[in-house]
Design an enzyme around this catalytic site. Structure first.
Site, PDB file in Angstrom:
ATOM      1  N   TRP A 342       0.877  -1.652   0.312  1.00 45.27           N
ATOM      2  CA  TRP A 342      -0.295  -0.119  -0.084  1.00 45.27           C
ATOM      3  C   TRP A 342       0.358   1.309  -0.285  1.00 45.27           C
ATOM      4  O   TRP A 342      -0.003   2.227   0.446  1.00 45.27           O
ATOM      5  CB  TRP A 342      -0.924  -0.198   1.293  1.00 45.27           C
ATOM      6  CG  TRP A 342      -1.694  -0.820   1.066  1.00 45.27           C
ATOM      7  CD1 TRP A 342      -3.248  -1.147   0.639  1.00 45.27           C
ATOM      8  CD2 TRP A 342      -1.444  -2.622   1.829  1.00 45.27           C
ATOM      9  NE1 TRP A 342      -3.742  -2.586   0.669  1.00 45.27           N
ATOM     10  CE2 TRP A 342      -2.583  -3.318   1.728  1.00 45.27           C
ATOM     11  CE3 TRP A 342      -0.552  -3.146   2.523  1.00 45.27           C
ATOM     12  CZ2 TRP A 342      -3.136  -4.527   1.652  1.00 45.27           C
ATOM     13  CZ3 TRP A 342      -0.741  -4.418   3.241  1.00 45.27           C
ATOM     14  CH2 TRP A 342      -1.606  -4.908   2.590  1.00 45.27           C
ATOM     15  N   ASP A 343       2.042   1.543  -0.001  1.00 40.09           N
ATOM     16  CA  ASP A 343       2.753   2.027  -0.090  1.00 40.09           C
ATOM     17  C   ASP A 343       2.657   3.017   1.603  1.00 40.09           C
ATOM     18  O   ASP A 343       2.768   3.975   1.364  1.00 40.09           O
ATOM     19  CB  ASP A 343       2.836   3.615  -1.238  1.00 40.09           C
ATOM     20  CG  ASP A 343       3.956   4.427  -1.292  1.00 40.09           C
ATOM     21  OD1 ASP A 343       5.002   3.834  -1.131  1.00 40.09           O
ATOM     22  OD2 ASP A 343       3.882   5.141  -1.873  1.00 40.09           O
ATOM     23  N   TYR A 344       3.040   2.214   2.534  1.00 40.17           N
ATOM     24  CA  TYR A 344       2.226   2.896   3.296  1.00 40.17           C
ATOM     25  C   TYR A 344       3.934   2.657   4.501  1.00 40.17           C
ATOM     26  O   TYR A 344       4.438   1.548   5.553  1.00 40.17           O
ATOM     27  CB  TYR A 344       1.414   1.564   4.221  1.00 40.17           C
ATOM     28  CG  TYR A 344       0.413   1.841   4.135  1.00 40.17           C
ATOM     29  CD1 TYR A 344      -0.395   2.999   3.585  1.00 40.17           C
ATOM     30  CD2 TYR A 344      -0.804   0.617   4.889  1.00 40.17           C
ATOM     31  CE1 TYR A 344      -1.499   3.195   3.802  1.00 40.17           C
ATOM     32  CE2 TYR A 344      -2.147   0.760   4.331  1.00 40.17           C
ATOM     33  CZ  TYR A 344      -2.512   2.549   3.884  1.00 40.17           C
ATOM     34  OH  TYR A 344      -3.939   2.486   4.262  1.00 40.17           O
TER      35      TYR A 344
END
Length: 663
Positions: A342-344
């Site tokens: 999630w590109d977290y």
């Protein structure tokens, strides 16, 4: 990783849309002189590091400016950096953002510009003392054109530093250099590295650095920034430590285990898993000299949204990792996202503070995440001080992908940011269009995985809590942060069918594209808003940006208020209650005030720490996507903010440093 560098199929007239898409994106030195009538020292109270102390509390004991007089603040001085001249003829303005927080020691402010220039000015008058230009070549491929600040050695209270060579200013540059400057003259120190500089790209690849390095004892620790989603086997996200006197490499640590026996090696599965890149630390690294620890906020492995080449939990990516500062060895790790899709990234600086539990003071680290999760960990062991539980999350239906069956959630603290999806619009037709968009996409709550049909991700990859991070008031016990509330739309397209998939789909054509070379899928990313002749219309309910205070002892939200506005209040009277997307953080003072800019409307504001009520606001020359700071010199307290606008957000650019004080 960092904010994105992508191949984009976006027409020039959609520049604002493109820029939003690309945004994926306590020791305080007090020198006392004689007391003045208001009880403040006539000497100085400094701000010696990015977050004031090396652990990033961003708290100041100053209270000359307080809730009774903050409305009287006036401009003390304004300094122009001349930075805009550097952009001419390069295209840099489209990516440039003045995100620096100055430091103040010995009556001098030191800060960096977006192109890694370093400037020293008098803290009382704003007069320039010197500037240093590393002459970064701006026509090279750069994901970001920003620098969030510089570091000072020796640090104010670190008794492990020695050398007696005078103060040094360190800048880590966009083109991957670590440079040591004499604090008095701004000249490179020839005995450091090669004529004052160490090449950080040697043996690593095309990396940048956008955050100030961490200084602990006689060691300086630096991470890196790199583009997202271009290919699977991206550059290695190594964290390295250098001798502050000589520039000699002391140790290097790779967040991705490369060989059997490395911590977490068995959590990376697949024939080419160890070829994965990134998991780098592009944000601020915190330091605890007393415990010989540095706290590394790592990011998602490459690429962000497909993990079929790197199955498994993926330790120590998307984690907070405590390293022994003297050796680089792992002391503990806490993973905030398992198998991140999630590109977290851990974008916020780990915040070091003392947490009271059962009547005892415990050294703690607060971790704020893009998911809106706040974790409170024991600083020495990494064990949660407030409960954390693993909860089931949705499964992926993408061929080749395997999501983690659970993710960690804080069990008692509130979840911040956009946690639930609803349709919204300015008109009934706008709301209906938003509902149609939601109905056509996959959404199963937080941690809905990317999909071929398209998935809505809440919170999106710009937060929740973003790189602006958090501040902590030890007097009230409140943890304060600004938050974004914007949902992302993620679609994976089969590489072989890419052209056919987007041929007649205008929305997909406009969406951001990440090639994710080395995987079967191409990324398309957009956000939950629409664009027409009226401009941008958000498709999820306001507020879109807030300022939040958490009472950690009660495990509850103390208050939450809208931060800024994005729409014209003369046309939409409710706009000031709708908040704004924001980038840059807040600080808190003993005067009972929280100072923050960050919003797109171009104001600096002060809120009351106790209840979040707005106490003061002033328009800036341009918007300030940066964190303010405060200090005292000659008996006067100043509040300072860098205001430079934001190229990717499409706001007006500037080159201002503005200081405020009481008359």
């Amino acid at each position: 990783m960092s904010l994105s560098i992508f191949t984009c199929f976006i027409a020039p007239q959609h520049r604002f849309l493109k820029t939003i898409l690309l945004l994926a994106l306590s020791s305080i030195r007090i020198v006392f002189g004689q007391s003045t009538a208001n009880g403040q020292a006539s000497g100085s109270v400094e701000w010696p590091a990015y977050g004031n102390d090396a652990g990033g509390m961003r708290f100041s004991p100053l209270k000359q400016i307080n809730t009774t007089n903050v409305k009287q603040l006036t401009v003390a001085w304004t300094f122009r950096t001349g930075e805009l001249e550097n952009y001419k003829g390069t295209g840099a303005a489209e990516k440039a953002a003045f995100e620096a927080t100055p430091v103040m020691v010995d009556g001098t402010l030191f800060f960096s510009t977006p192109t890694s220039r370093v400037i020293a000015i008098d803290a009382a008058t704003g007069q320039k003392k010197w500037d240093y230009d590393p002459d970064v070549y701006l026509r090279q491929e750069l994901s970001e054109i920003t620098s969030r600040g510089v570091s000072v050695w020796p640090t104010a209270t670190d008794k492990t530093a020695s050398g007696g060579t005078g103060k040094r200013i360190f800048i880590a540059t966009l083109d991957g250099r670590l440079i040591a400057l004499d604090a008095k003259t701004g000249k490179p120190i020839s005995s450091f590295g090669k004529e004052g500089s160490v090449d950080l790209r040697q043996g690593v690849g095309n990396i940048s650095v956008t955050s100030p390095p961490a200084v602990i004892g006689n060691t300086i620790v630096v991470g890196s920034s790199m583009g997202d989603n271009y290919r699977f086997n991206y550059e290695r996200g190594v964290v390295r430590a250098y001798d502050v006197l000589t520039g000699a490499l002391r140790w290097s640590w790779d967040p991705i285990p490369r060989k059997k026996g490395d911590v977490g090696f068995d959590t990376w599965k697949g024939d080419v898993a160890t070829q994965t890149g990134a998991a780098n630390a592009w944000s601020i690294i915190s330091a605890d000299a007393e415990r010989d620890l540095v706290f590394i906020p790592t990011t998602s492995p490459s690429p962000d949204y497909y993990g079929g080449e790197r199955l498994g939990q993926n330790l120590c990516a998307s984690s907070i990792v405590a390293l022994r500062a003297s050796t680089g060895k792992i002391v503990w790790h806490f993973q905030t996202v398992h198998h991140d899709l999630w590109d977290y990234d851990n974008a916020a600086q780990p915040l070091l503070f003392m947490f009271t539990q059962n009547g005892k003071q415990i050294p703690a680290v607060a971790v704020g995440t893009k998911m809106g999760h706040v974790f409170i960990l024991n600083r020495e062991t990494g064990k949660p001080l407030l409960p954390v539980e693993e909860r089931p999350v949705p499964k992926s239906n993408v061929p080749g992908e395997e999501t983690s069956p659970t993710q960690p959630f804080p069990a008692t603290l509130p979840l911040l940011g956009l946690q639930k999806l609803e349709a919204w619009g300015l008109t009934p037709d706008d709301k209906a269009a938003a509902q149609r968009k939601i109905s056509a996409l996959r959404y199963e709550g937080v941690f809905t995985p990317p999909s071929l049909e398209g998935s809505i991700i809440t919170p999106g990859n710009v937060g929740g809590i973003h790189w602006g991070g958090m501040c902590y008031d030890p007097e009230s016990g409140l943890l304060i942060t600004n938050v974004n509330r914007l949902a992302a739309v993620i679609r994976l397209l089969e590489r072989e069918k890419l052209a056919a998939s987007v041929k007649n789909d205008q929305e997909l054509l406009r969406a951001e594209t990440g090639m994710q070379l080395g995987t079967p899928y191409v990324l398309k990313r957009s956000y939950m808003f629409s664009r027409d002749e009226r401009g941008i219309t958000m498709q999820t309910p306001p507020p879109w940006g807030t300022l939040v205070a958490l009472n950690l002892q009660k495990g509850a939200m103390a208050w939450e208020v809208p931060l800024g506005f994005m729409m014209d209040p003369t046309k939409h009277p409710e706009a000031k209650q709708w908040g704004s997307l924001n980038f840059g953080g807040a600080i808190v003072t003993s005067g009972g005030l929280v100072f923050v800019a960050a919003s797109l409307d171009g104001h600096l504001r002060a809120f009351k720490t106790q209840d979040g009520s707005l106490q003061w606001e002033v328009p800036l020359p341009v918007s300030a996507q940066a964190t303010p700071m405060t200090y005292q010199v000659d008996g006067k307290q100043y509040v300072v903010i860098a205001a430079g606008g934001h190229g990717k957000l499409g706001t007006k650019l500037g080159d201002y440093v503005v200081a405020y004080r009481l008359p």
